[in-house]
Design an enzyme around this catalytic site. Structure first.
Site, PDB file in Angstrom:
ATOM      1  N   TYR A 112       4.400   5.935   4.347  1.00  0.00           N
ATOM      2  CA  TYR A 112       3.655   5.931   3.091  1.00  0.00           C
ATOM      3  C   TYR A 112       2.573   7.009   3.151  1.00  0.00           C
ATOM      4  O   TYR A 112       1.490   6.802   3.700  1.00  0.00           O
ATOM      5  CB  TYR A 112       3.008   4.572   2.828  1.00  0.00           C
ATOM      6  CG  TYR A 112       3.974   3.417   2.677  1.00  0.00           C
ATOM      7  CD1 TYR A 112       5.340   3.623   2.457  1.00  0.00           C
ATOM      8  CD2 TYR A 112       3.526   2.107   2.748  1.00  0.00           C
ATOM      9  CE1 TYR A 112       6.216   2.563   2.317  1.00  0.00           C
ATOM     10  CE2 TYR A 112       4.396   1.036   2.604  1.00  0.00           C
ATOM     11  CZ  TYR A 112       5.741   1.274   2.400  1.00  0.00           C
ATOM     12  OH  TYR A 112       6.598   0.208   2.270  1.00  0.00           O
ATOM     13  N   ARG A 164      -3.849   0.327  -6.683  1.00  0.00           N
ATOM     14  CA  ARG A 164      -4.618   1.476  -6.212  1.00  0.00           C
ATOM     15  C   ARG A 164      -6.069   1.423  -6.669  1.00  0.00           C
ATOM     16  O   ARG A 164      -6.883   2.227  -6.239  1.00  0.00           O
ATOM     17  CB  ARG A 164      -3.973   2.782  -6.694  1.00  0.00           C
ATOM     18  CG  ARG A 164      -2.664   3.086  -6.009  1.00  0.00           C
ATOM     19  CD  ARG A 164      -2.223   4.510  -6.219  1.00  0.00           C
ATOM     20  NE  ARG A 164      -1.652   4.717  -7.537  1.00  0.00           N
ATOM     21  CZ  ARG A 164      -1.160   5.888  -7.948  1.00  0.00           C
ATOM     22  NH1 ARG A 164      -1.201   6.934  -7.144  1.00  0.00           N
ATOM     23  NH2 ARG A 164      -0.620   6.003  -9.146  1.00  0.00           N
ATOM     24  N   THR A 205       0.802  -1.231   0.000  1.00  0.00           N
ATOM     25  CA  THR A 205       0.000   0.000   0.000  1.00  0.00           C
ATOM     26  C   THR A 205       0.831   1.276   0.000  1.00  0.00           C
ATOM     27  O   THR A 205       0.349   2.325   0.424  1.00  0.00           O
ATOM     28  CB  THR A 205      -0.952   0.015   1.216  1.00  0.00           C
ATOM     29  OG1 THR A 205      -0.171   0.057   2.426  1.00  0.00           O
ATOM     30  CG2 THR A 205      -1.842  -1.208   1.233  1.00  0.00           C
ATOM     31  N   TRP A 206       2.068   1.185  -0.502  1.00  0.00           N
ATOM     32  CA  TRP A 206       2.860   2.412  -0.630  1.00  0.00           C
ATOM     33  C   TRP A 206       2.138   3.411  -1.545  1.00  0.00           C
ATOM     34  O   TRP A 206       1.961   4.591  -1.194  1.00  0.00           O
ATOM     35  CB  TRP A 206       4.255   2.064  -1.178  1.00  0.00           C
ATOM     36  CG  TRP A 206       5.206   3.240  -1.272  1.00  0.00           C
ATOM     37  CD1 TRP A 206       4.981   4.528  -0.879  1.00  0.00           C
ATOM     38  CD2 TRP A 206       6.537   3.213  -1.797  1.00  0.00           C
ATOM     39  NE1 TRP A 206       6.099   5.309  -1.126  1.00  0.00           N
ATOM     40  CE2 TRP A 206       7.059   4.518  -1.683  1.00  0.00           C
ATOM     41  CE3 TRP A 206       7.339   2.200  -2.329  1.00  0.00           C
ATOM     42  CZ2 TRP A 206       8.350   4.847  -2.115  1.00  0.00           C
ATOM     43  CZ3 TRP A 206       8.618   2.533  -2.749  1.00  0.00           C
ATOM     44  CH2 TRP A 206       9.122   3.834  -2.646  1.00  0.00           C
ATOM     45  N   GLY A 209       8.298  -4.571  -4.306  1.00  0.00           N
ATOM     46  CA  GLY A 209       8.690  -4.211  -5.668  1.00  0.00           C
ATOM     47  C   GLY A 209       8.528  -5.359  -6.633  1.00  0.00           C
ATOM     48  O   GLY A 209       9.284  -5.476  -7.600  1.00  0.00           O
TER      49      GLY A 209
END
Length: 332
Positions: A57, A282, A20-21, A204
């Site tokens: 974040y 997102r 959730t970055w 990542g």
């Protein structure tokens, strides 16, 4: 959804977790709260029951959104909530601080933002050279004893740093950057984690979207998007990586009737020691490819072929070092 049980914690985690970055907005061009909450709900509905976040974040924004999403969804006992500690910020500038005082402050702030009374996996975000690792570990062990956290993890730690940390508290997880394009942990961090039974939560996984298969040479990034400072997204390297993606996509279609996004995630979750690969999303539709990642594996011959494609397409590979906050120097 496939699952893994952490060796040093009574916690079962899905092979894919939600990162959730980007939901926090900072360095990702802002956020849409309603879409973000819907994304968390969609992930949980798909069996992606590990939600990974961090105070930094969006400077608390990601944790707040995750907290709202979980309050609406309920079933907290079925969710593995992972957050982090050890980064301070002022005026948008981030610094490392893993002191016991900082940890005490951060756990209370995180619990409040997340709307919960415990965190399942609490991870030190970056190693802090100004604080002895044993001191940081002891502070986290105390939080375990108090029931505020269930398991202890670290992120971006070397084998030597993990060994020093583990003298004071057991390590359940390590969260390193790891994907088809960024494999610096192989042979060092990864081997240590396998040997010690430390589950890796790989972040990542799609290399900031490069391995999604959706980027083109004319893709542009604006505002505070971190890819503006990522060497992979600057020409001519960007072109090299895009060519690798094109060839990997063709290979995935030919060999497995999948696309590059599925190949990249399947490759990652099959790596030794990887407990979970974090999928950043997102919008709910960005989770659609998840189902096609499950239920198959990549054989040895295809792994060799994949490595050959990477060597042929990427003459000047670079790692994720650009993301590291400034290091602290150990005090006497």
């Amino acid at each position: 959804m496939e699952h893994t049980r952490l060796a040093h914690a009574d916690i079962e985690v899905p092979k894919i977790g939600l990162g959730t970055w980007a939901i926090g907005g900072w360095m990702w061009g802002g956020t849409d709260e309603r879409a973000a909450i819907d994304t968390v709900h969609a992930a949980l509905d798909r069996g992606i029951t590990l939600i990974d976040t961090a105070p930094v974040y969006g400077f608390g924004r990601s944790e707040e959104i995750v907290g709202k999403a979980l309050a609406q969804y309920g079933r907290r006992d079925r969710i593995v909530l992972a957050t982090k500690v050890g980064l301070a910020w002022q005026d948008g500038r981030v610094s490392r601080d893993s002191s016991p005082a900082r940890i005490r402050q951060e756990i209370e702030d995180s619990l409040r933002r997340l709307g919960t009374d415990y965190v399942d996996i609490y991870q030190v975000h970056w190693p802090d050279g100004a604080v002895p690792f044993e001191e940081t570990a002891a502070a986290l062990e105390a939080l375990c004893a108090e029931g505020k956290i269930r398991a202890i993890g670290v992120s971006n730690y070397s084998p030597e740093q993990m060994a020093a940390f583990a003298k004071a508290a057991p390590l359940a997880t390590n969260q390193p950057p790891y994907n088809l394009f960024e494999r610096e942990i192989e042979g060092g961090v990864a081997d240590y984690c396998v040997q010690q039974g430390i589950g890796m939560i790989a972040y990542g996984a799609l290399c900031r979207g490069l391995l999604s298969g959706r980027m083109q040479a004319d893709t542009r990034f604006t505002g505070d998007d971190l890819r503006l400072s990522d060497p992979k997204f600057q020409m001519p390297r960007f072109g090299h990586y895009l060519e690798a993606v094109r060839r990997l996509d063709a290979y995935a279609q030919e060999q497995y009737d999948r696309r590059v996004i599925h190949l990249a995630l399947r490759w990652l979750i099959d790596q030794p020691g990887v407990a979970t690969a974090l999928w950043g999303a997102r919008r709910p539709d960005q989770l659609d490819p998840v189902d096609a990642v499950m239920g198959w594996s990549i054989d040895v011959a295809d792994r060799v072929a994949i490595d050959a494609i990477l060597r042929e397409c990427i003459p000047d590979s670079v790692g994720p070092e650009f993301m590291a906050p400034p290091e602290n120097v150990a005090t006497a």
